[in-house]
Design a protein around this motif. Structure first.
Motif, PDB file in Angstrom:
ATOM      1  N   PHE A 235      -0.029  -9.068   1.701  1.00 58.69           N
ATOM      2  CA  PHE A 235      -1.194  -8.831   0.845  1.00 58.69           C
ATOM      3  C   PHE A 235      -1.123  -9.692  -0.416  1.00 58.69           C
ATOM      4  O   PHE A 235      -2.130 -10.233  -0.873  1.00 58.69           O
ATOM      5  CB  PHE A 235      -1.264  -7.349   0.458  1.00 58.69           C
ATOM      6  CG  PHE A 235      -2.078  -6.509   1.408  1.00 58.69           C
ATOM      7  CD1 PHE A 235      -2.381  -6.938   2.686  1.00 58.69           C
ATOM      8  CD2 PHE A 235      -2.549  -5.263   1.022  1.00 58.69           C
ATOM      9  CE1 PHE A 235      -3.129  -6.161   3.558  1.00 58.69           C
ATOM     10  CE2 PHE A 235      -3.307  -4.474   1.871  1.00 58.69           C
ATOM     11  CZ  PHE A 235      -3.599  -4.938   3.153  1.00 58.69           C
ATOM     12  N   SER A 238      -1.950 -13.225   0.425  1.00 62.39           N
ATOM     13  CA  SER A 238      -3.404 -13.300   0.608  1.00 62.39           C
ATOM     14  C   SER A 238      -4.123 -13.343  -0.732  1.00 62.39           C
ATOM     15  O   SER A 238      -5.045 -14.140  -0.937  1.00 62.39           O
ATOM     16  CB  SER A 238      -3.883 -12.098   1.419  1.00 62.39           C
ATOM     17  OG  SER A 238      -5.286 -12.008   1.419  1.00 62.39           O
ATOM     18  N   THR A 261      -4.332 -11.018   4.765  1.00 57.39           N
ATOM     19  CA  THR A 261      -4.886  -9.662   4.752  1.00 57.39           C
ATOM     20  C   THR A 261      -4.804  -9.020   6.131  1.00 57.39           C
ATOM     21  O   THR A 261      -4.431  -7.850   6.271  1.00 57.39           O
ATOM     22  CB  THR A 261      -6.348  -9.686   4.285  1.00 57.39           C
ATOM     23  OG1 THR A 261      -6.409 -10.206   2.952  1.00 57.39           O
ATOM     24  CG2 THR A 261      -6.951  -8.291   4.293  1.00 57.39           C
TER      25      THR A 261
END
Length: 280
Positions: A235, A238, A261
């Motif tokens: 995450f 991302s 993600t």
């Protein structure tokens, strides 16, 4: 105050494992994660070769099972929706509003899972210091403030991270934003949420490894923490790739942002699946 025959382990101000001699002899061991997740304490009676697991009462165990099942399911669904939103964004099968709607729905499930994770800690059975090794259930509570408990702090930071993500997800519905506004209202909360997830995962490792680096291949709890922390790392990758360049108005790398993600979300879904098996 620590008893002379009691050994405490942990990191800094946090206690994650206690070993003591009960009044009747033998050895009792309380560990934070097994006690709060599965409602068990390990007790070795005098003269016995191995330890046996002493469980909390039926009411406490039923409570733990319900909270664990709902929290795990929320993370599975939330992760799946985030992965679906990233897939829609990557493969161009929907517009920005569609992606935002899918992400927002997934965020609601992450909010639910985060709060239920906190409730698991708040309502976990507690051990009796210096006793025979039992766990005592407390009255139901919707909230507590216990920052000196590493499990509480980890769950609280996780829940805070899901709330910060909610700000990012709500702002993503806004139209006509400038590049600076996009980075301030959408990107910045995204990065802050990722940082909070990483901090929560680190604290979870502190709890399960008692403040030392460890790899426990046969420990389900360790795998749950590791898979979720991998999701948090993805995450963050991302989020960093989703920064909008002021000069061009384009993302640093849209492919990395979407795939980070997607794969990170799948990690959280996998962690939720594993969590279903870490129950009383």
């Amino acid at each position: 105050m620590e008893q002379p025959d009691q050994r405490t382990e942990g990191a800094g101000p946090f206690t994650t494992r206690l070993t003591w001699q009960p009044p009747g002899g033998g050895t009792a061991v309380w560990e934070s994660r097994p006690a709060r997740r599965r409602g068990i304490v390990a007790v070795r009676p005098p003269g016995a070769v191995g330890a046996r697991q002493v469980s909390a009462d039926g009411t406490a165990l039923a409570r733990l099972r319900r909270l664990n099942a709902v929290a795990a399911t929320a993370f599975i669904i939330g992760g799946a929706l985030f992965a679906a939103g990233a897939a829609v964004a990557q493969f161009g099968s929907g517009d920005a509003t569609t992606c935002a709607s899918i992400y927002f729905a997934g965020g609601l499930f992450f909010n639910t899972g985060g709060y239920l994770s906190l409730l698991q800690v708040v309502n976990a059975p507690r051990h009796v210091p210096g006793g025979e090794g039992g766990l005592v259930a407390r009255r139901w509570r919707w909230w507590s403030y216990e920052p000196m408990r590493v499990d509480w702090l980890s769950a609280f930071v996780l829940f805070a991270g899901t709330l910060v993500f909610a700000v990012d997800l709500l702002d993503s519905f806004l139209q006509g934003l400038t590049t600076q506004q996009i980075n301030r209202l959408i990107w910045a909360p995204d990065v802050i949420g990722c940082v909070l997830f990483l901090i929560s995962g680190h604290l979870a490792f502190v709890e399960i490894c008692h403040g030392r680096p460890c790899i426990r291949q046969r420990n389900l709890g360790w795998w749950i923490v590791a898979v979720n922390q991998l999701g948090s790392v993805l995450f963050m990758v991302s989020a960093l790739a989703a920064y909008t360049r002021p000069a061009t108005g384009s993302l640093i790398n849209a492919d990395i942002a979407n795939w980070g993600t997607l794969t990170g979300a799948l990690c959280f879904s996998a962690g939720g699946i594993l969590q279903h098996y870490e129950r009383p």
